[in-house]
Design a protein around this motif. Sequence first.
Motif, PDB file in Angstrom:
ATOM      1  N   TRP A 633       0.824  -1.215   0.000  1.00  0.00           N
ATOM      2  CA  TRP A 633       0.000   0.000   0.000  1.00  0.00           C
ATOM      3  C   TRP A 633       0.857   1.264   0.000  1.00  0.00           C
ATOM      4  O   TRP A 633       0.613   2.181  -0.791  1.00  0.00           O
ATOM      5  CB  TRP A 633      -0.913  -0.025   1.223  1.00  0.00           C
ATOM      6  N   ILE A 634       1.876   1.329   0.846  1.00  0.00           N
ATOM      7  CA  ILE A 634       2.678   2.550   0.927  1.00  0.00           C
ATOM      8  C   ILE A 634       3.458   2.781  -0.363  1.00  0.00           C
ATOM      9  O   ILE A 634       3.660   3.924  -0.791  1.00  0.00           O
ATOM     10  CB  ILE A 634       3.619   2.556   2.158  1.00  0.00           C
ATOM     11  N   LEU A 635       3.900   1.700  -1.013  1.00  0.00           N
ATOM     12  CA  LEU A 635       4.601   1.868  -2.290  1.00  0.00           C
ATOM     13  C   LEU A 635       3.659   2.427  -3.357  1.00  0.00           C
ATOM     14  O   LEU A 635       4.062   3.266  -4.177  1.00  0.00           O
ATOM     15  CB  LEU A 635       5.193   0.527  -2.740  1.00  0.00           C
ATOM     16  N   ALA A 639       4.182   6.045  -5.106  1.00  0.00           N
ATOM     17  CA  ALA A 639       4.257   6.181  -6.568  1.00  0.00           C
ATOM     18  C   ALA A 639       3.274   7.237  -7.071  1.00  0.00           C
ATOM     19  O   ALA A 639       3.624   8.092  -7.899  1.00  0.00           O
ATOM     20  CB  ALA A 639       3.981   4.838  -7.232  1.00  0.00           C
ATOM     21  N   HIS A 640       2.050   7.198  -6.565  1.00  0.00           N
ATOM     22  CA  HIS A 640       1.052   8.165  -7.017  1.00  0.00           C
ATOM     23  C   HIS A 640       1.338   9.577  -6.509  1.00  0.00           C
ATOM     24  O   HIS A 640       1.048  10.569  -7.197  1.00  0.00           O
ATOM     25  CB  HIS A 640      -0.353   7.714  -6.604  1.00  0.00           C
ATOM     26  N   ALA A 641       1.913   9.699  -5.310  1.00  0.00           N
ATOM     27  CA  ALA A 641       2.293  11.017  -4.793  1.00  0.00           C
ATOM     28  C   ALA A 641       3.361  11.643  -5.686  1.00  0.00           C
ATOM     29  O   ALA A 641       3.296  12.840  -6.012  1.00  0.00           O
ATOM     30  CB  ALA A 641       2.792  10.907  -3.356  1.00  0.00           C
ATOM     31  N   PRO A 737      12.640  12.183  -8.284  1.00  0.00           N
ATOM     32  CA  PRO A 737      12.089  10.813  -8.399  1.00  0.00           C
ATOM     33  C   PRO A 737      11.087  10.689  -9.537  1.00  0.00           C
ATOM     34  O   PRO A 737      10.320  11.610  -9.812  1.00  0.00           O
ATOM     35  CB  PRO A 737      11.434  10.583  -7.032  1.00  0.00           C
ATOM     36  N   GLU A 738      11.127   9.536 -10.183  1.00  0.00           N
ATOM     37  CA  GLU A 738      10.232   9.253 -11.311  1.00  0.00           C
ATOM     38  C   GLU A 738       9.067   8.375 -10.843  1.00  0.00           C
ATOM     39  O   GLU A 738       9.209   7.579  -9.926  1.00  0.00           O
ATOM     40  CB  GLU A 738      10.991   8.505 -12.410  1.00  0.00           C
ATOM     41  N   PHE A 739       7.946   8.512 -11.516  1.00  0.00           N
ATOM     42  CA  PHE A 739       6.798   7.647 -11.267  1.00  0.00           C
ATOM     43  C   PHE A 739       7.110   6.237 -11.771  1.00  0.00           C
ATOM     44  O   PHE A 739       7.545   6.054 -12.901  1.00  0.00           O
ATOM     45  CB  PHE A 739       5.557   8.197 -11.972  1.00  0.00           C
ATOM     46  N   ASP A 740       6.904   5.246 -10.907  1.00  0.00           N
ATOM     47  CA  ASP A 740       7.153   3.848 -11.277  1.00  0.00           C
ATOM     48  C   ASP A 740       5.833   3.084 -11.225  1.00  0.00           C
ATOM     49  O   ASP A 740       5.338   2.735 -10.146  1.00  0.00           O
ATOM     50  CB  ASP A 740       8.165   3.225 -10.310  1.00  0.00           C
ATOM     51  N   PRO A 741       5.234   2.792 -12.395  1.00  0.00           N
ATOM     52  CA  PRO A 741       3.934   2.095 -12.391  1.00  0.00           C
ATOM     53  C   PRO A 741       3.994   0.697 -11.793  1.00  0.00           C
ATOM     54  O   PRO A 741       2.971   0.155 -11.365  1.00  0.00           O
ATOM     55  CB  PRO A 741       3.564   2.044 -13.884  1.00  0.00           C
ATOM     56  N   ALA A 742       5.213   0.122 -11.731  1.00  0.00           N
ATOM     57  CA  ALA A 742       5.339  -1.232 -11.166  1.00  0.00           C
ATOM     58  C   ALA A 742       5.025  -1.252  -9.668  1.00  0.00           C
ATOM     59  O   ALA A 742       4.752  -2.317  -9.097  1.00  0.00           O
ATOM     60  CB  ALA A 742       6.756  -1.756 -11.407  1.00  0.00           C
ATOM     61  N   LEU A 743       5.070  -0.074  -9.025  1.00  0.00           N
ATOM     62  CA  LEU A 743       4.793  -0.001  -7.585  1.00  0.00           C
ATOM     63  C   LEU A 743       3.290   0.077  -7.287  1.00  0.00           C
ATOM     64  O   LEU A 743       2.888  -0.027  -6.131  1.00  0.00           O
ATOM     65  CB  LEU A 743       5.492   1.212  -6.975  1.00  0.00           C
ATOM     66  N   CYS A 744       2.483   0.276  -8.308  1.00  0.00           N
ATOM     67  CA  CYS A 744       1.043   0.472  -8.086  1.00  0.00           C
ATOM     68  C   CYS A 744       0.344  -0.863  -7.792  1.00  0.00           C
ATOM     69  O   CYS A 744       0.659  -1.881  -8.402  1.00  0.00           O
ATOM     70  CB  CYS A 744       0.416   1.137  -9.307  1.00  0.00           C
TER      71      CYS A 744
END
Length: 904
Positions: A633-635, A639-641, A737-744
Amino acid sequence: MLPKAYEPQEVEQKLADKWQKAKLFAAHVDPAKKPFVIVIPPPNITGALHMGHASTNTLQDVLIRAHRMFGENAYWVPGTDHGGIATQNVIEKKLAKEEHKSRHDLGREAFVQTVWDWYNECGNAIFNQFRKMGWSLDLSDIRFTMDEKRAKAVYECFRQWWDKKYIYRGKRLINWCVRCSTALSDIEVEHEQHAGKLWYLRYKGEDGSDGIVIATTRPETIYADAAIAVNPKDERYKNMVGKKVIIPLANRAIPIIADEAVELGFGTGALKITPAHDATDYEVGQRHNLPIMTVINDKGKMINCPEKYLGMDRELCRKETVKDLDAAGLLVKEEKYNNAVSTCYRCHSAIEPFMSEQWFVKMDKLAQPAIEAAESGALQFHPANWKNPFLNWLKNIQDWCISRQIWWGHRIPVWYCRHCSEKGLTFATDQQGREQLTKVSFEDGAQPIVSYEKPEKCPVCGGHDLVQDPDVLDTWFSSALWPISVFGWPEKTPEMDYFYPTSVMVTGYEILYLWVARMVMTGLDFTGKLPFKDVYLNGIVRDKHGQKMSKSKGNVIDPLDMTAKYGTDAVRFSLLMQAVPSKDIPYSEDSITGARNFCNKLYNASRFILMNMEGIQGPLAMPKEVTELADKWILDRFAHAIKTAREGIEKYNLALTANTLYHFLWGDFCDWYVELAKQRFQTQEKEKVMALCVNILYNTLKALHPLIPYITEEIASSLRPYVAAEGGEFLLQQAYPEFDPALCDKEAVRKMEIIQGVTREIRTIRAQFNVPPALKISAVLTAKDEADLAVVKEYEGYIKLMAKVQKLDIGVNLAKPKQTATAVFENIAIYVPLTGLIDFEKEKKRLEKDLAAAKANIASREARLAQENFIKHAPKEQIEKTKNELAAAKVALAQVTASLEDLA
């Protein structure tokens, strides 16, 4: 290890020195990198930094820092503006107070040198203030609108526009400030609501009839009347058009004319037309070929009027004229009237429309390319709703009055031969016997010679007796050239080729026309390119009641006082949280307190994590795979933040960035994840949990760094041994930092939302019934369907920990215990037995008092909103506040009623 308490002043001084020494803010031509450029809206050298500077420049600093972390060659060009009228006013007041002298006592040359001395003293002081705010300007390379390079750019602009016949000198009705003794352009005039009066005056007919009654707010100008105008559709006056009436007290006959400019509903429907003292009247006068008579001079004194009023101040003449009209039986009545009074944007004195020969720039040809750029979308506005006002202004643009009758500024680069221009020049001798050119008239034969420096001789007669035009250029003339002059235009410099066009203009919406539009026009005219493709408009910083900050009102907040008290990051963050594009900021010290609390939360959470790193060797990589719900959840939330924070920066909505990171750090990370992770600090999972904590925290610091640079840099230096940080010593040298969709993970988020929802409802019950925070309670969770309870059953440990529940019963269709508080989240009923937790009688009495108070609040607000006078006359803010209070009281009533029902 971080010290126990964060000391902003100590940290800020240390880091500001380090950043400047490391030359972090310098930018050089580098074809291998994409430039990101902002030219600073140059502050006037009046010396005082205010909240407007703090807001606008913090926005720019965030963009510059962020884009440098995006890998771009970010350059924020520093500089100051000479601020013609404003600076001259400051120096004149200083001279009067300290030396009891006026500028005329010193003479022009000595006065101008005095202002230069002031600049040399206060110029550095301004940028020391900027340095304290953490603004990332390269202070080794500062521009000034009056320095040699900028002065040559101003001359070249004037010369080219003169050659194109854009610049001309003519006699027109202009805005004149009596206090500042200078002309102003239309957009330097503000309109303030004043409580005044409307006087109804009788103009008797030339034929002895009763004539006509007009309404006016300026009876002192009747002596300059050229006609009485009525609307051609007004049936009342059709038979009077063409007849003549007598001006009261002046005994001069003027005609009654018909013109559609007259509003049928204003006053009596008949207006006095005074072409020399009103812009609309001037246009009416031109249409009807009316004579123009001036009765108020440049000092605000009466001229060309009955002898009794000669030399009177305009305000005194108004009083005396009304008194004499009353005595003559020509004052029909007077009534209170609120009207918009035109005032000087600098000193707020009432503007006097004044016939004067001035320098102007024709704007129609300059405006057309700017219109096309906005209409095509090449020029973008943030927010977009400023596009239409920008276009409307350009499409109705008036010629720009560029001459100012002051001494401080760029002197008009025009010279006159005394022999060839003899009749067009007027000279005066001051008290010290110094001769100076005081008036120029092209109508009377002044012959201009355009030159940056004094010509050796007159090109016509060969004479050497040459004098320069006494006027200076409008401050905004040099400001309009700022995006090109800062890079050396008109010279073809490497900086001009690389850094121009700039990326974005960040400024207040109140100078969209004064400055932004003019930069667009000049940039397009001289380079063929827009000076920037984006315009990011921020709002005005007002007090918490929505009033514009003013020293006279005593509501000014000094940003440096606040940084000394709360720390620079807190001041910056408080402004950013409210910086919704072009929306005014109702600012108060309370908002800084909230931002300071956030900084403290960040610091304390970081210190807590570092304290638990004992026995762990870094650097720790982010775990490649996680199985715990809280970790997943926190990841996802992280990522979305990051995604939203970046979007806020890229789309010029920094309030979105600030609020997103605030809620993620404080709510998701500190209040939920760290609290849930604590129980795993003593297990075999410690290193994995700590790796998540330090990596998420460190990357959040990087995302926050452009907004709150000092505290993030300080914390990052302690965290760096535990993370695999790439880049240099400072956060500004590292990648954003870059958005990482793998963390969603949508499923993890859905489950946590259920856990959080149930937990919050239990916490609300505890708060409503004043259950002591440390006291462990029991709770029952029930639903009609087993599926609805699956998540809370699987993660009941999370709920017990976060809601401080000792015993938690979960099951289908469980009975509600007696004396129980109830709540519902989605399909789950939540029961909290209150027996043994509270004193029922005491709690009942408290709730009954709250019930009575809520009912009284509702009755009071409803009664106020039912009053016609309140709705009609109260400020909108007060009405809205009362409505909000009513809504809050109704919510409170519902909550208290529900709590009393639970106790029953």
